[in-house]
Scaffold this motif. Structure first.
Motif, PDB file in Angstrom:
ATOM      1  N   ALA A   1       0.807  -1.225   0.000  1.00  0.00           N
ATOM      2  CA  ALA A   1       0.000   0.000   0.000  1.00  0.00           C
ATOM      3  C   ALA A   1       0.839   1.273   0.000  1.00  0.00           C
ATOM      4  CB  ALA A   1      -0.955   0.002   1.191  1.00  0.00           C
ATOM      5  N   THR A   2       2.151   1.171   0.217  1.00  0.00           N
ATOM      6  CA  THR A   2       3.009   2.356   0.118  1.00  0.00           C
ATOM      7  C   THR A   2       3.496   2.586  -1.312  1.00  0.00           C
ATOM      8  OG1 THR A   2       5.128   1.212   0.491  1.00  0.00           O
ATOM      9  CG2 THR A   2       3.886   1.900   2.452  1.00  0.00           C
ATOM     10  N   SER A   3       3.338   1.583  -2.194  1.00  0.00           N
ATOM     11  CA  SER A   3       3.892   1.663  -3.552  1.00  0.00           C
ATOM     12  C   SER A   3       3.241   2.801  -4.332  1.00  0.00           C
ATOM     13  CB  SER A   3       3.675   0.340  -4.289  1.00  0.00           C
ATOM     14  OG  SER A   3       4.301  -0.719  -3.583  1.00  0.00           O
ATOM     15  N   GLY A   4       4.085   3.667  -4.867  1.00  0.00           N
ATOM     16  CA  GLY A   4       3.594   4.835  -5.581  1.00  0.00           C
ATOM     17  C   GLY A   4       3.241   5.992  -4.672  1.00  0.00           C
ATOM     18  N   VAL A   5       3.394   5.798  -3.374  1.00  0.00           N
ATOM     19  CA  VAL A   5       3.123   6.865  -2.387  1.00  0.00           C
ATOM     20  C   VAL A   5       4.447   7.289  -1.746  1.00  0.00           C
ATOM     21  CG1 VAL A   5       1.805   7.554  -0.349  1.00  0.00           C
ATOM     22  CG2 VAL A   5       0.822   5.915  -1.979  1.00  0.00           C
ATOM     23  N   THR A   6       5.007   6.402  -0.943  1.00  0.00           N
ATOM     24  CA  THR A   6       6.305   6.688  -0.325  1.00  0.00           C
ATOM     25  C   THR A   6       7.402   5.747  -0.819  1.00  0.00           C
ATOM     26  OG1 THR A   6       5.690   5.293   1.558  1.00  0.00           O
ATOM     27  CG2 THR A   6       5.329   7.682   1.778  1.00  0.00           C
ATOM     28  N   THR A   7       7.010   4.682  -1.523  1.00  0.00           N
ATOM     29  CA  THR A   7       7.995   3.764  -2.082  1.00  0.00           C
ATOM     30  C   THR A   7       7.797   3.678  -3.588  1.00  0.00           C
ATOM     31  OG1 THR A   7       6.613   1.798  -1.763  1.00  0.00           O
ATOM     32  CG2 THR A   7       8.073   2.438   0.056  1.00  0.00           C
ATOM     33  N   TYR A   8       8.804   3.149  -4.276  1.00  0.00           N
ATOM     34  CA  TYR A   8       8.760   3.074  -5.734  1.00  0.00           C
ATOM     35  C   TYR A   8       7.542   2.262  -6.181  1.00  0.00           C
ATOM     36  CZ  TYR A   8      10.269   2.419 -10.546  1.00  0.00           C
ATOM     37  OH  TYR A   8      10.327   2.405 -11.915  1.00  0.00           O
ATOM     38  N   ALA A   9       6.852   2.764  -7.186  1.00  0.00           N
ATOM     39  CA  ALA A   9       5.544   2.207  -7.551  1.00  0.00           C
ATOM     40  C   ALA A   9       5.614   0.795  -8.104  1.00  0.00           C
ATOM     41  CB  ALA A   9       4.874   3.131  -8.574  1.00  0.00           C
ATOM     42  N   ALA A  10       6.649   0.476  -8.882  1.00  0.00           N
ATOM     43  CA  ALA A  10       6.635  -0.763  -9.661  1.00  0.00           C
ATOM     44  C   ALA A  10       6.970  -2.003  -8.853  1.00  0.00           C
ATOM     45  CB  ALA A  10       7.598  -0.646 -10.841  1.00  0.00           C
ATOM     46  N   ASN A  11       7.886  -1.903  -7.917  1.00  0.00           N
ATOM     47  CA  ASN A  11       8.355  -3.102  -7.228  1.00  0.00           C
ATOM     48  C   ASN A  11       9.316  -2.745  -6.096  1.00  0.00           C
ATOM     49  OD1 ASN A  11      10.711  -2.352  -8.637  1.00  0.00           O
ATOM     50  ND2 ASN A  11      10.426  -3.900 -10.215  1.00  0.00           N
ATOM     51  N   ARG A  12       9.444  -3.666  -5.160  1.00  0.00           N
ATOM     52  CA  ARG A  12      10.579  -3.734  -4.244  1.00  0.00           C
ATOM     53  C   ARG A  12      10.943  -5.213  -4.117  1.00  0.00           C
ATOM     54  NH1 ARG A  12       9.990  -0.683   1.312  1.00  0.00           N
ATOM     55  NH2 ARG A  12       7.766  -1.238   1.173  1.00  0.00           N
ATOM     56  N   SER A  13      12.094  -5.484  -3.554  1.00  0.00           N
ATOM     57  CA  SER A  13      12.550  -6.870  -3.463  1.00  0.00           C
ATOM     58  C   SER A  13      13.044  -7.178  -2.061  1.00  0.00           C
ATOM     59  CB  SER A  13      13.663  -7.139  -4.474  1.00  0.00           C
ATOM     60  OG  SER A  13      14.823  -6.384  -4.150  1.00  0.00           O
ATOM     61  N   LEU A  14      13.011  -8.460  -1.720  1.00  0.00           N
ATOM     62  CA  LEU A  14      13.494  -8.912  -0.427  1.00  0.00           C
ATOM     63  C   LEU A  14      14.187 -10.257  -0.612  1.00  0.00           C
ATOM     64  CD1 LEU A  14      13.546  -8.319   2.650  1.00  0.00           C
ATOM     65  CD2 LEU A  14      11.457  -9.690   2.830  1.00  0.00           C
ATOM     66  N   ALA A  15      15.431 -10.338  -0.167  1.00  0.00           N
ATOM     67  CA  ALA A  15      16.202 -11.581  -0.248  1.00  0.00           C
ATOM     68  C   ALA A  15      16.041 -12.360   1.050  1.00  0.00           C
ATOM     69  CB  ALA A  15      17.675 -11.275  -0.513  1.00  0.00           C
ATOM     70  N   LEU A  16      15.862 -13.671   0.929  1.00  0.00           N
ATOM     71  CA  LEU A  16      15.711 -14.534   2.097  1.00  0.00           C
ATOM     72  C   LEU A  16      16.802 -15.596   2.102  1.00  0.00           C
ATOM     73  CD1 LEU A  16      11.863 -15.281   2.106  1.00  0.00           C
ATOM     74  CD2 LEU A  16      13.072 -13.316   3.081  1.00  0.00           C
ATOM     75  N   ASP A  17      17.319 -15.891   3.290  1.00  0.00           N
ATOM     76  CA  ASP A  17      18.248 -17.008   3.434  1.00  0.00           C
ATOM     77  C   ASP A  17      17.509 -18.318   3.183  1.00  0.00           C
ATOM     78  OD1 ASP A  17      20.406 -15.387   4.080  1.00  0.00           O
ATOM     79  OD2 ASP A  17      19.996 -15.457   6.234  1.00  0.00           O
ATOM     80  N   PRO A  18      18.235 -19.398   2.895  1.00  0.00           N
ATOM     81  CA  PRO A  18      17.561 -20.677   2.667  1.00  0.00           C
ATOM     82  C   PRO A  18      16.699 -21.084   3.858  1.00  0.00           C
ATOM     83  CG  PRO A  18      19.854 -20.808   1.978  1.00  0.00           C
ATOM     84  CD  PRO A  18      19.697 -19.495   2.688  1.00  0.00           C
ATOM     85  N   PRO A  19      15.534 -21.669   3.620  1.00  0.00           N
ATOM     86  CA  PRO A  19      14.696 -22.156   4.729  1.00  0.00           C
ATOM     87  C   PRO A  19      15.444 -23.205   5.540  1.00  0.00           C
ATOM     88  CG  PRO A  19      13.492 -22.159   2.641  1.00  0.00           C
ATOM     89  CD  PRO A  19      14.926 -21.901   2.304  1.00  0.00           C
ATOM     90  N   ASP A  20      15.116 -23.294   6.838  1.00  0.00           N
ATOM     91  CA  ASP A  20      15.735 -24.335   7.648  1.00  0.00           C
ATOM     92  C   ASP A  20      15.037 -25.668   7.386  1.00  0.00           C
ATOM     93  OD1 ASP A  20      13.387 -24.447   9.152  1.00  0.00           O
ATOM     94  OD2 ASP A  20      14.236 -23.482  10.922  1.00  0.00           O
ATOM     95  N   ALA A  21      15.418 -26.692   8.134  1.00  0.00           N
ATOM     96  CA  ALA A  21      14.894 -28.032   7.888  1.00  0.00           C
ATOM     97  C   ALA A  21      13.378 -28.107   8.044  1.00  0.00           C
ATOM     98  CB  ALA A  21      15.574 -29.031   8.816  1.00  0.00           C
TER      99      ALA A  21
END
Length: 274
Positions: free
Chosen positions: A202-222
């Motif tokens: 809901a912040t996209s195009g308001v306070t954050t870039y409209a098209a996308n943001r990204s988030l990197a995650l470490d590998p899941p645990d067992a």
């Protein structure tokens, strides 16, 4: 008197250290802020304004032909006359050097492209940093990775109109954030087993870039557990330059909440330094 660091102090300090490293990588002399052109290759040879040689693509892949006096170095070896880069796989790429510039040769959305990177590009030289929300532990969630029975080919749009990317999505991540139960389709990350999320909110195009943001995650645990720290949500290159082919989030990755964490709209898109 001894001052004892609190968990919140440590959290903020770790975030500051992480973002400083991220900003340094972004402002690298040959990073995406240094890109001066996005050239789409065809069978018709074309001379580029910001890279030596005449370029084309065809059954042999990407080919460059250099005139006398033009310099290009590939894998440490100076190139003379014609050089065949060969067929480049989707999302693959190779680089050559020309003086203090790096010439990226890549394939995006089924098209061969050339993107020269010059350290003196004004976008990089004037870069003053990316505004962010203050780091806050409430934007950290523990999630669960749910693998699909088989990777799902997922077609997404791109920052370039008419271009599409296809990713094999291995699964989804389920989590609760700001009181909402949420789910995001995940794509393979750079490191083995890691995950990469593309999203808007809901912040996209308001306070954050409209098209996308990204988030990197470490590998899941067992047990499939993952940690989503949205304080480390970052902008993709298309947030800074129109010379990028960044993927857009799939439709199901549009979060209904306002994620007031991570990187905000770059100054370059809000009338700041260009």
């Amino acid at each position: 008197m001894t001052t004892v660091a609190t968990p919140s102090d440590t959290f903020a300090r770790d975030w500051v250290d992480w973002h400083r490293r991220h900003e340094a990588a972004r402002a690298d002399p040959h990073g995406f802020l240094a890109v001066t052109g996005l050239h789409w290759l065809t069978a018709e040879p074309q001379r580029l304004p910001d890279a030596p040689g005449v370029w084309s693509t065809g059954p042999r892949g990407v080919v460059v032909t250099l005139d006398a006096g033009e310099d290009l170095v590939v894998d440490g070896v100076p190139v003379r006359g014609e050089h065949v880069f060969g067929v480049i796989p989707e999302r693959g790429g190779v680089t050559a050097t020309a003086g203090d510039a790096v010439v990226e040769v890549a394939r995006r959305g089924g098209h061969d492209i050339v993107r020269p990177r010059h350290p003196g590009n004004p976008l990089r030289v004037r870069y003053a940093g990316t505004p962010t929300f203050p780091p806050d532990p409430r934007w950290v969630a523990e999630g669960r990775y749910v693998p699909f029975d088989e990777p799902r080919p997922t077609t997404v749009g791109a920052a370039v109109p008419g271009l599409e990317h296809v990713y094999d999505a291995p699964g989804a991540v389920e989590f609760t954030l700001a009181g909402a139960d949420l789910r995001l389709t995940a794509f393979p990350g750079h490191a083995p087993g890691s995950l990469f999320l593309l999203f808007t909110d809901a912040t996209s195009g308001v306070t954050t870039y409209a098209a996308n943001r990204s988030l990197a995650l470490d590998p899941p645990d067992a047990d499939g557990r993952v940690v989503l720290d949205f304080n480390r949500a970052t902008n993709l290159p298309c947030a800074y330059t129109d010379l990028a082919t960044c993927p857009l989030p799939p439709a199901e990755n549009r979060l209904p909440i306002a994620v007031e964490a991570g990187e905000r709209t770059p100054l370059e898109r809000t009338g700041g330094p260009a």
